[in-house]
Structures are given as C-alpha cells and as structure tokens.
Design an enzyme around this catalytic site. Structure first.
Site, PDB file in Angstrom:
ATOM      1  N   CYS A  44      16.311  17.688  10.673  1.00  0.00           N
ATOM      2  CA  CYS A  44      17.359  18.052  11.637  1.00  0.00           C
ATOM      3  C   CYS A  44      16.757  18.547  12.942  1.00  0.00           C
ATOM      4  O   CYS A  44      17.340  18.373  14.014  1.00  0.00           O
ATOM      5  CB  CYS A  44      18.275  19.109  11.051  1.00  0.00           C
ATOM      6  SG  CYS A  44      17.434  20.653  10.605  1.00  0.00           S
ATOM      7  N   HIS A 305      19.024  25.171   9.684  1.00  0.00           N
ATOM      8  CA  HIS A 305      19.546  23.935  10.274  1.00  0.00           C
ATOM      9  C   HIS A 305      19.525  24.039  11.794  1.00  0.00           C
ATOM     10  O   HIS A 305      19.726  25.116  12.361  1.00  0.00           O
ATOM     11  CB  HIS A 305      20.974  23.691   9.799  1.00  0.00           C
ATOM     12  CG  HIS A 305      21.483  22.309  10.043  1.00  0.00           C
ATOM     13  ND1 HIS A 305      20.734  21.180   9.820  1.00  0.00           N
ATOM     14  CD2 HIS A 305      22.688  21.877  10.518  1.00  0.00           C
ATOM     15  CE1 HIS A 305      21.454  20.107  10.130  1.00  0.00           C
ATOM     16  NE2 HIS A 305      22.639  20.507  10.548  1.00  0.00           N
ATOM     17  N   ASN A 326      26.513  17.833  15.026  1.00  0.00           N
ATOM     18  CA  ASN A 326      25.700  17.865  13.821  1.00  0.00           C
ATOM     19  C   ASN A 326      25.003  16.516  13.634  1.00  0.00           C
ATOM     20  O   ASN A 326      25.264  15.569  14.374  1.00  0.00           O
ATOM     21  CB  ASN A 326      26.590  18.201  12.619  1.00  0.00           C
ATOM     22  CG  ASN A 326      25.829  18.823  11.473  1.00  0.00           C
ATOM     23  OD1 ASN A 326      24.608  18.872  11.467  1.00  0.00           O
ATOM     24  ND2 ASN A 326      26.554  19.298  10.472  1.00  0.00           N
TER      25      ASN A 326
END
Length: 372
Positions: A44, A305, A326
């Site tokens: 990520c 994250h 996201n």
C-alpha cells in the site's frame, strides 16, 4: 403542559439529528487517477504514494501519467534485505514500507510509467506477492542462520535475480509517447523532486518542531519525521487541500469503525455505539493530543496502511470528512464510494501516524519553525 411538550419536541429534534442516515456532498475534489487494487500484496505504501505523485504530476505539469508502483517496490526490496541481514534477522522483513521509501527510491532510481514496468506477467489479472515475500524471507533466514556465520557473497545477486523473476528486470531506457527516456530523465519531465516533500507527525515523546526517527516497524530505512502539534498537523492538512495539494496519509485502519465496505471511518463518543455510528450520524469523541499519545503508546493506534487524501466531503449537518483514496479496488459488493473512504476529523486526529505533503503547502510560519 406546553413547556413539557416543547422540551420533548426539543429532545426528539436533538436525538433525531444524531440518528440520520449519512448523506454526503462534495466540498473539495482534487484531481487523482482512478482507484486500483494493490492485490494480494502489502505494498500500500507504494500504491498510495504513487497515486499521490500522479496528482502532483498533474498539478505540476498538467499531464496525467500512470506511474509504476512496482518499479519502486523492485528497488526497495534489496535495501530491506540488506537491513534485515546486517541486523542478523533482528529487524522486520516483509512487504511493508512508508511513503519516504518511494521518495528514496525515486531520488536514486528515478520514475517510470506503469506501461513500461507493470511488475507482473502480461496474462496476470492482479498482483500477488505471497510467494515472493515468503521466498525472500526464507532465503535470507538461511543466510542469517548459517552456522559458519560467513555469508556467501552471492546472496545479494540471488535476491536481485529473484526480484527480476517475479517483478521483472530493471530497465535503463524506454519510449513513452514517442520520446526516449531514462528513469531519471522521465522523473525530470514529471517535475517530481523528492526533496520538495516532507513528512509530518505529532507525538509528545519528542519535542515539537524538531525531527526524529519514528519508531514503527515499517520504518526500516530510519526515515525522519517533523514533529508538530496535532492542531498544526490538522491545520496543515486542511490548508493543503484548500490550496490544491493532495496529501499522502499513513494511518491505522484496524478499528471496527473503519469500513471500506461502508466507505466510512469514524470514532464514536462511546464504544458501545460502534455499530450504530457506521450507518447513522452520531456524536464522536473529542480527540486531544494526550489521548492520541495514549492510544499510540498502548498500541491501540498502529501503522498499518497508507492511503491518499484527495478532498473533503460534508454530511447533512455540515460536518466535514476527508475523502481518502484507498487501494483495495472498486468491487461494489465489498467497497463503497468507488474505492474512497470518508474519514471524519476525529478519526484523522486519532489514527493518523503521519502525512506527507509538498513543502509549498505549508505556511511560512510553520516552515520557519521547522527550519525548512
């Protein structure tokens, strides 16, 4: 009797104002590329930072370019492997990283578009690094556990070969839109200068308006962060968005009240209301600097994250939420808002580990305090 009826009506009105189904309107919507999926990977950090850079390239040049996430992953893995081996396995080795790892890679290796380095086979439908990550760690552990304590000089070459096999060989030149580039000349064309970006955090265990190495597991490269007050960090975030700068976000998404499926992230004033607040507007907790620190030191807030803040939303009561891009795809069955999460100010204040911004998005006063 009239007074009682008036009080009951007032109480009903007050209660009803905090039991409405969420309705959102866009307030700030900055340009970004489409939402994509990081697949079965823990990268990520590269996906979100690449998205952030794509918005920066658009802001700086007017060009919409899809940059390669895996090019930076390919160049970061050897550095993680070196750190793990030299620390004799007494460090984290995995798929994780931070935004500054992408900037470090760009500084050394440049940028390339995804069209010339996808990091996966042509017939693959998505990224899957489960085998790659397990193979690399297993191989490094063998070297570290070698009874002779004498490492083969070949280990770095074998790591590189493994990365070439799974992600693709490094590239030195390529053609993009009819122009020949190297990764460094392509970077120059995009006007991305890693030295123009700063990471801000807010914790009380180090002095404010100083730099320190944030001790979180994925900070294998010992990156420094500028420490500012929580109010300054939030004010800087807001100012950046208001002035056309998107923001890179490192945060904790392990809370029960973070939901990609519902596209919402909030902090209820009472934990008992965690289910209700995911579908109905309810009061949220007041997040202080002290409470934020307490949650960080107790591991209730962790770095797990990274995402990309591209704007703000408003609910029906005028309350502001951050529009956060996201990298978990856009499958309507499991993902709401086209892959974006609307994050409340309370959630942002409590669960943000750090943000990265272009230094021009900061006030002169803050830059002076940080000696930038």
């Amino acid at each position: 009797m009239k007074n009682i009826l008036f009080l009951l009506a007032l109480l009903f009105s007050f209660t009803n104002s905090f039991s409405q189904v969420y309705t959102f309107e866009q307030v700030i919507n900055l340009e970004t590329t489409e939402v994509i999926s990081q697949g079965t990977t823990g990268t990520c950090w590269s996906f979100s930072t690449s998205s952030f850079l794509e918005s920066e390239i658009k802001r700086l040049t007017g060009k919409q370019i899809d940059v390669s996430e895996m090019y930076q992953v390919r160049h970061t893995y050897p550095k993680k492997a070196w750190n793990y081996v030299m620390r004799q396995g007494k460090a984290q080795f995995g798929e994780g990283g931070l935004a500054h790892d992408v900037m470090n890679s760009i500084r050394e290796n440049g940028l390339v578009p995804k069209s010339v380095y996808s990091g996966m086979d042509a017939d693959a439908s998505g990224h899957n690094h489960a085998e790659l990550a397990a193979l690399l760690k297993g191989m490094l552990d063998v070297y570290i556990d070698n009874p002779s304590r004498s490492l083969s000089p070949k280990w770095q070459g074998i790591v590189s070969h493994t990365l070439d096999t799974y992600l693709g060989k490094d590239i030195t030149d390529f053609t993009y839109e009819g122009v020949q580039y190297t990764p460094k000349s392509f970077q120059a064309m995009t006007k991305i200068n890693p030295d123009n970006y700063v990471s801000l955090t807010s914790f009380t265990h180090h002095p404010f308006y100083s730099q320190f190495i944030l001790n979180i597991p994925d900070n294998f490269s010992n990156g420094s962060f500028y420490n500012v007050t929580l109010d300054d960090m939030m004010a800087t975030l807001n100012r950046a968005l208001e002035n056309g700068y998107t923001v890179e976000l490192d945060c904790d998404v392990s809370e029960r009240t973070f939901s990609a499926k519902q596209g919402l992230a909030v902090i209820p004033d009472d934990e008992a209301h965690f289910k209700e607040i995911m579908t109905q507007v309810r009061p949220e907790k007041n997040i202080t600097q002290a409470y934020r620190q307490q949650e960080f030191e107790s591991y209730a807030t962790q770095d797990d994250h990274l995402m990309h803040i591209t704007g703000t939303m408003s609910d029906q009561n005028g309350k502001i939420y951050y529009k956060v891009k996201n990298s978990w795809g856009t499958d309507d069955m499991y993902i709401a808002n086209g892959g974006f999460v609307y994050m409340s100010e309370a959630y942002m204040r409590l669960k943000t580990i750090a943000i990265m911004i272009h230094k021009d998005a900061m006030t002169k006063d803050l830059k002076k305090k940080l000696k930038l």
